[in-house]
Design a protein around this motif. Structure first.
Motif, mmCIF file in Angstrom:
data_model
loop_
_atom_site.group_PDB
_atom_site.id
_atom_site.type_symbol
_atom_site.label_atom_id
_atom_site.label_comp_id
_atom_site.label_asym_id
_atom_site.label_seq_id
_atom_site.Cartn_x
_atom_site.Cartn_y
_atom_site.Cartn_z
ATOM 1 N N ILE A 546 2.846 -6.294 3.409
ATOM 2 C CA ILE A 546 4.300 -6.459 3.361
ATOM 3 C C ILE A 546 4.796 -5.937 2.019
ATOM 4 C CG2 ILE A 546 6.216 -8.096 3.493
ATOM 5 C CD1 ILE A 546 4.377 -9.962 5.055
ATOM 6 N N GLN A 547 5.680 -4.910 2.094
ATOM 7 C CA GLN A 547 6.264 -4.306 0.894
ATOM 8 C C GLN A 547 5.175 -3.913 -0.113
ATOM 9 O OE1 GLN A 547 9.223 -7.044 -0.616
ATOM 10 N NE2 GLN A 547 10.641 -6.657 1.085
ATOM 11 N N VAL A 548 4.241 -3.124 0.365
ATOM 12 C CA VAL A 548 3.123 -2.666 -0.456
ATOM 13 C C VAL A 548 3.283 -1.171 -0.715
ATOM 14 C CG1 VAL A 548 0.615 -2.412 -0.593
ATOM 15 C CG2 VAL A 548 1.601 -4.455 0.443
ATOM 16 N N GLU A 549 2.989 -0.745 -1.941
ATOM 17 C CA GLU A 549 3.068 0.665 -2.329
ATOM 18 C C GLU A 549 1.656 1.241 -2.438
ATOM 19 O OE1 GLU A 549 5.151 0.838 -5.981
ATOM 20 O OE2 GLU A 549 7.116 0.300 -5.112
ATOM 21 N N PHE A 550 1.463 2.397 -1.764
ATOM 22 C CA PHE A 550 0.194 3.124 -1.843
ATOM 23 C C PHE A 550 0.484 4.487 -2.483
ATOM 24 C CE2 PHE A 550 -0.311 0.226 1.721
ATOM 25 C CZ PHE A 550 -1.580 -0.306 1.520
ATOM 26 N N TYR A 551 -0.126 4.739 -3.643
ATOM 27 C CA TYR A 551 0.104 5.995 -4.355
ATOM 28 C C TYR A 551 -1.252 6.622 -4.711
ATOM 29 C CZ TYR A 551 1.751 9.375 -7.814
ATOM 30 O OH TYR A 551 2.017 10.536 -8.512
ATOM 31 N N ASN A 567 7.378 -2.507 5.914
ATOM 32 C CA ASN A 567 8.174 -2.088 4.760
ATOM 33 C C ASN A 567 7.293 -1.612 3.605
ATOM 34 O OD1 ASN A 567 10.563 -2.787 6.110
ATOM 35 N ND2 ASN A 567 10.495 -4.911 5.337
ATOM 36 N N SER A 568 6.288 -0.815 3.923
ATOM 37 C CA SER A 568 5.365 -0.305 2.900
ATOM 38 C C SER A 568 5.468 1.212 2.841
ATOM 39 C CB SER A 568 3.932 -0.726 3.206
ATOM 40 O OG SER A 568 3.833 -2.140 3.236
ATOM 41 N N THR A 569 5.076 1.798 1.705
ATOM 42 C CA THR A 569 5.199 3.249 1.495
ATOM 43 C C THR A 569 3.843 3.841 1.103
ATOM 44 O OG1 THR A 569 5.816 2.934 -0.836
ATOM 45 C CG2 THR A 569 7.599 3.040 0.779
ATOM 46 N N PHE A 570 3.627 5.103 1.562
ATOM 47 C CA PHE A 570 2.419 5.860 1.206
ATOM 48 C C PHE A 570 2.873 7.158 0.528
ATOM 49 C CE2 PHE A 570 1.150 3.131 4.646
ATOM 50 C CZ PHE A 570 -0.155 2.759 4.349
ATOM 51 N N SER A 571 2.476 7.364 -0.717
ATOM 52 C CA SER A 571 2.885 8.553 -1.478
ATOM 53 C C SER A 571 1.652 9.272 -2.014
ATOM 54 C CB SER A 571 3.800 8.161 -2.645
ATOM 55 O OG SER A 571 4.938 7.470 -2.172
ATOM 56 N N HIS A 572 1.686 10.621 -1.848
ATOM 57 C CA HIS A 572 0.613 11.472 -2.385
ATOM 58 C C HIS A 572 -0.772 10.971 -1.971
ATOM 59 C CE1 HIS A 572 4.029 12.342 -5.105
ATOM 60 N NE2 HIS A 572 3.512 13.577 -5.130
ATOM 61 N N ASN A 573 -0.897 10.675 -0.706
ATOM 62 C CA ASN A 573 -2.212 10.215 -0.240
ATOM 63 C C ASN A 573 -3.253 11.329 -0.360
ATOM 64 O OD1 ASN A 573 -1.692 7.571 0.384
ATOM 65 N ND2 ASN A 573 -2.572 7.728 2.445
ATOM 66 N N LYS A 574 -4.475 10.961 -0.662
ATOM 67 C CA LYS A 574 -5.572 11.916 -0.747
ATOM 68 C C LYS A 574 -5.934 12.393 0.655
ATOM 69 C CE LYS A 574 -7.519 9.727 -4.873
ATOM 70 N NZ LYS A 574 -8.701 9.055 -5.475
ATOM 71 N N THR A 575 -6.017 13.712 0.814
ATOM 72 C CA THR A 575 -6.355 14.274 2.124
ATOM 73 C C THR A 575 -7.845 14.571 2.195
ATOM 74 O OG1 THR A 575 -5.873 16.515 1.347
ATOM 75 C CG2 THR A 575 -4.072 15.289 2.391
ATOM 76 N N GLY A 576 -8.333 14.599 3.408
ATOM 77 C CA GLY A 576 -9.749 14.878 3.595
ATOM 78 C C GLY A 576 -10.594 13.658 3.343
ATOM 79 N N CYS A 577 -11.910 13.856 3.478
ATOM 80 C CA CYS A 577 -12.849 12.761 3.268
ATOM 81 C C CYS A 577 -13.275 12.740 1.811
ATOM 82 C CB CYS A 577 -14.067 12.929 4.164
ATOM 83 S SG CYS A 577 -13.636 13.000 5.918
ATOM 84 N N GLN A 578 -13.394 11.600 1.268
ATOM 85 C CA GLN A 578 -13.716 11.448 -0.142
ATOM 86 C C GLN A 578 -15.206 11.195 -0.312
ATOM 87 O OE1 GLN A 578 -11.256 12.066 -2.340
ATOM 88 N NE2 GLN A 578 -10.086 12.472 -0.470
#
Length: 735
Positions: A546-551, A567-578
């Motif tokens: 709930i209302q969590v930010e993922f950067y 109500n959470s946001t995902f910004s500049h997520n890492k693409t591909g497998c890590q």
């Protein structure tokens, strides 16, 4: 008066005839003496082969002479016993035959064709089967003579140079086999391969090697050992190098398959090539020493994987589309032995035995002289002369060849050439099923299949069992946290091997941290912040955000299993497998285990090389396979990592003698014109067994020990018993 003149004329004519006959006989005696002296000087110890050939020609003429008598035709009388006729007066026996001169009564062959009595019959007038029998007899003579020639050339610098060059090629084959296992986990993780596509890399490479072994081995009997080895190693090196740069998994599989197709020809061609420059008493020992390069390839691959792959910092990226991780550096490094082998091969000559088999006498003589002179210079005897001036050449049988039009399209010409070469390979392969080679082919195929099935199957099973034991031990040390409540806290360290159940996290910050094997179950995250987070083997199951930010994190839908995001946001997520290997003890451990398992074959290699010619190939082959099968029963007691590693080293050390002796026996059982094809077929059966072994044994990991142990033991013991039924080749010359 007329009677006196007639008597005088008859007397003069008779005197001329007597003088002419005396002159002819004197010339013949002188020529025979000169020829005999020349033969004794030039032929050395090989003169008996020339005498045999001359006797064979005499027998052939005698055959046609008798054949004419049986047909009721008058035989031609000996020219030395008949008087000179008016038609032939003034001509010696060596003169050409003029029109109208007596040329013998024609005889009729069984198929109606007519030949002159006393004249050699052309090959075209003979039956195909008769020509093949003559060729077989000549090949036996060539084998005996070639053995003497190789003994005169000696064993020295040339053989050791070729030993190192071919060793690099064999080393490349060993590297290719180990690259598959080392790269497989990293490549599938880096390219985000789903579980349904996992494991294809190992199978596709072995399939490529299977096809390549048959194709390149057969082609080496048609165009030559050196040329085929150069091409197949070039193909392997090019596509191995290219595979390190491609990004898509399907393209990567295609490149590795073609790399395997190229390297598949290394084993059959290398052993065929090297055996053809070795004398009989050196062959078993030095072919066994050559096998050590396969072990060196495994050690090289294990050491490079240990040193390169776990270092994630060695990688670089160009945006998010192009990732060049450390495992790709490892693939490039593993292609270096192949490149070195190609460069070194350009300085080596073709096999002289292959030249003789294809009727190229002068080329074979030049190579044999090069071998002789190189070895003599190394011994400090450069003045020693190569005394061979004539070598037996087997009869070259004509084949019906379909011709392509000169005006055809270039692509059509290429396809036609490929079709003709494939047809030639297939015809040579079918000759491997002719008597008496057929029985040997069947037995060799069974032994190759059984040994490979047990070896590659257990090679997959051993590491996976060790991983399974490690996973069980790792899971037993898991930390479980229940009903915890953490508020306004900053996590900037690594969380590893933990399970959080029914937890509540309020206004917490997860910054520059790693989750390793961490699972959150039925937990709630309220007003939290995730930044620069990497997760490996970690999942959020039935959690609420709930209302969590993922950067800049790698947390996505695949890791949010059954979770609610509000109500959470995902910004500049890492693409591909890590990928990360930092502090990854298991990665180092897997490479170290393979390194020890490969190093364990060193004592077996040394023992097999020293005893190969003393106790015999078959005793070593059967004994090694039976002992390897018996050693599998000790796996019942493997309850820890250290015990399993000990069993792996014991099994590898016992089985290597079987591999070495099987290589030697396979080379010696096939004649030169089918050696590459027969060896390639057996090696293809080996790779087919490897594919089946990987699939069957891999599916049994963690389920039961009984089936893999009993299956491997039964197959190895059965193959060893079949191997004991093979002909003993220790005292044979190379046919």
């Amino acid at each position: 008066m007329e009677d006196h003149y007639r008597d005088h004329t008859s007397l003069v004519k008779g005197a001329k005839d007597l003088a002419k006959e005396a002159k002819r006989q004197a010339i013949k005696k002188v020529n025979k003496a000169v020829d005999r002296a020349s033969d004794e000087f030039s032929s050395h110890s090989y003169s008996r082969f020339q005498d045999d050939e001359d006797e064979g020609d005499g027998d052939e003429d005698q055959y046609y002479y008798r054949h004419g008598q049986q047909d009721g035709k008058a035989p031609r009388e000996n020219e030395e016993d008949e008087g000179s006729s008016d038609a032939t007066e003034g001509h010696d026996d060596e003169d050409e035959i003029y029109e109208g001169e007596y040329q013998g009564v024609p005889a009729t062959m069984g198929d109606g064709r007519r030949v002159a009595l006393g004249q050699p019959v052309a090959d075209g007038a003979k039956d195909r089967r008769e020509l093949e029998k003559e060729r077989e007899a000549e090949e036996e003579e060539l084998a005996q003579q070639y053995e003497l020639i190789i003994q005169e050339c000696g064993h020295g610098r040339f053989q050791w140079q070729l030993f190192l060059v071919l060793g690099l090629a064999l080393m490349s084959d060993g590297v290719e086999v180990f690259v598959v296992g080392f790269v497989l986990p990293s490549a599938e993780t880096d390219m985000c391969v789903p579980n349904s596509g996992a494991g294809w890399l190992g199978s596709i490479v072995y399939l490529g090697m299977m096809v390549g072994a048959f194709f390149w081995g057969g082609l080496s009997d048609k165009v030559g050992r050196r040329q085929c080895l150069l091409v197949c190693m070039s193909v392997s090196g090019f596509f191995a190098f290219l595979s390190s740069f491609v990004q898509g998994y399907s393209t990567f599989l295609f490149c590795r398959m073609l790399s395997g197709f190229g390297i598949g020809g290394a084993v059959p061609i290398v052993f065929s090539f090297f055996s053809e420059v070795l004398a009989r008493e050196k062959r078993g020992e030095h072919l066994s020493w050559l096998c050590m390069f396969w072990m060196i390839g495994g050690i090289y691959a294990s050491a490079m994987a240990w040193a390169i792959i776990p270092h994630y910092g060695w990688s670089f990226s160009m945006g998010s589309a192009y990732q060049f991780h450390s495992w790709r550096v490892f693939v490039v490094v593993c292609a270096l032995p192949c490149v070195c082998a190609v460069v070194a091969l350009t300085f080596m000559p073709e096999s002289p035995r292959f030249y003789l088999e294809t009727g190229k006498h002068d080329e074979a003589w030049m190579v044999l002289k090069q071998i002789h002179d190189t070895n003599m210079r190394a011994r400090g005897q450069p003045e020693k002369v190569f005394t061979v001036n004539r070598i037996k050449i087997p009869k070259q049988l004509d084949e019906l060849v379909e011709m392509q039009s000169e005006s055809a399209h270039p692509a059509s010409k290429v396809l036609f050439r490929i079709k003709s070469e494939l047809r030639g390979i297939w015809l040579t392969f079918m000759r491997c099923w002719d008597y008496p080679v057929k029985d040997n082919t069947v037995k060799l195929a069974i032994v190759w299949f059984s040994l490979s099935f047990g070896y590659y199957g257990l090679s997959v099973w051993f590491p996976d069992v060790i991983k399974h034991l490690q996973a069980d031990e790792y899971a037993s040390r898991v930390k479980i946290h229940e009903n915890e409540r953490i508020e306004d806290f900053t996590f900037n360290f690594t969380l590893e091997n933990q399970i959080h159940t029914n937890g509540v996290f309020i206004k917490d910050r997860f910054i520059s941290m790693k989750f390793k094997s961490v699972t959150f179950k039925d937990s709630t995250f309220l007003n939290c912040h995730f930044e620069d987070v990497t997760s490996v083997g970690s999942f959020f199951k039935n959690c609420t955000f709930i209302q969590v930010e993922f950067y800049n994190t790698d947390i996505d839908d695949s890791k949010l299993i059954g979770s609610s995001v509000i109500n959470s946001t995902f910004s500049h997520n890492k693409t591909g497998c890590q990928m990360t290997f930092d502090d990854d003890y298991s990665a180092y451990w897997v490479y170290f285990v393979n390194f020890l398992g490969t190093l364990a074959v060193l004592p077996g290699n040394i023992v097999s090389a020293l005893l190969m010619d003393k106790i015999g190939r078959l005793s070593m082959l059967g004994g090694s396979m039976v002992l390897s099968g018996i050693s599998c029963f000790f796996l019942w007691f493997g309850t820890s990592e250290s015990m399993m590693i000990g069993m792996l080293c014991l099994y590898n050390g016992l089985s290597i003698s079987a591999w070495n002796s099987l290589d030697v026996v396979t080379v010696e059982l096939y004649p030169t014109d089918r050696r590459g094809t027969g060896f390639g077929f057996c090696n293809a059966m080996c790779k087919l067994a490897a594919v089946l072994g990987n699939l069957i044994f891999g599916s049994l990991v963690g389920i039961t020990k009984a089936i893999p142990i009993l299956l491997a033991s039964g197959v190895l013991v059965s193959g060893g018993l079949v191997g004991l039924r093979l002909p003993d080749t220790r005292s044979n010359v190379l046919m």
